[in-house]
Design an enzyme around this catalytic site. Structure first.
Site, PDB file in Angstrom:
ATOM      1  CB  SER A   1       3.380   8.990   1.980  1.00 30.42           C
ATOM      2  OG  SER A   1       2.992   7.193   1.024  1.00 30.42           O
TER       3      SER A   1
ATOM      4  CG  HIS B   1      -2.358  -0.563   1.303  1.00 29.87           C
ATOM      5  ND1 HIS B   1      -3.517  -0.411   0.920  1.00 29.87           N
ATOM      6  CD2 HIS B   1      -1.881  -2.092   0.932  1.00 29.87           C
ATOM      7  CE1 HIS B   1      -4.568  -1.323   0.509  1.00 29.87           C
ATOM      8  NE2 HIS B   1      -3.946  -2.481   0.919  1.00 29.87           N
TER       9      HIS B   1
END
Length: 157
Positions: free
Chosen positions: A77, A67
């Site tokens: 992130s 992801h």
């Protein structure tokens, strides 16, 4: 072949393909050999401890890496927290509450900061943790080039 092992192999293949597509000349195996020589040992130790507490964390860490790399590249992130003005990736409907293993990454980062303050990127920790999870779950080991930079933008959208 068990369905769990097959799924793990499929995910590993996707990550390797994704990872090799984003490799640039600055990434290299042994990137921290002079600046933080025990980085991979520390990450593997934290992954091992997490795995012994909950074997499902292995798949969670592989999924976290996938992801993280999927949208903006492998920049950690996915670890960034939401703010009052921005909902972060980890809090998106697609990821919350299904992403797991944040505590393993947090523990590894804390130990690395105590040893080598400001040296090791969270993005590299996530990549090492995914690799170590694959190995602990009985998969093959592989070298992980390092030198990623952490992102500062995380959008749930």
């Amino acid at each position: 072949m068990s369905p769990m092992l097959f799924n793990f192999q499929v995910i590993l293949t996707l990550i390797i393909v994704l990872f090799t597509a984003n490799v640039t000349s600055q990434l290299q195996v042994g990137f921290y050999k002079n600046s933080c020589r025990f980085v991979e040992f520390i990450v593997k130790d934290e992954v091992r401890q997490g795995f012994f507490r909950d074997r499902g964390v292995a798949a969670g860490l592989v999924r976290m890496h996938f992801h993280d790399c999927f949208v903006r590249g492998c920049d950690a992130s996915v670890l960034l927290d939401s703010t009052p003005s921005n909902q972060a990736e980890k809090d998106s409907v697609a990821n919350n509450p299904s992403l797991r293993g944040f505590e393993v990454i947090d523990n590894a980062k804390a130990r690395l900061e105590a040893q080598c303050k400001g040296v090791v990127s969270c993005a590299d920790i996530v990549a090492f943790a995914a690799r170590d999870s694959v190995e602990l779950a009985g998969g093959i080991g592989y070298d992980v080039p390092a030198g990623r930079r952490d992102g500062r933008v995380s959008l749930a959208s």
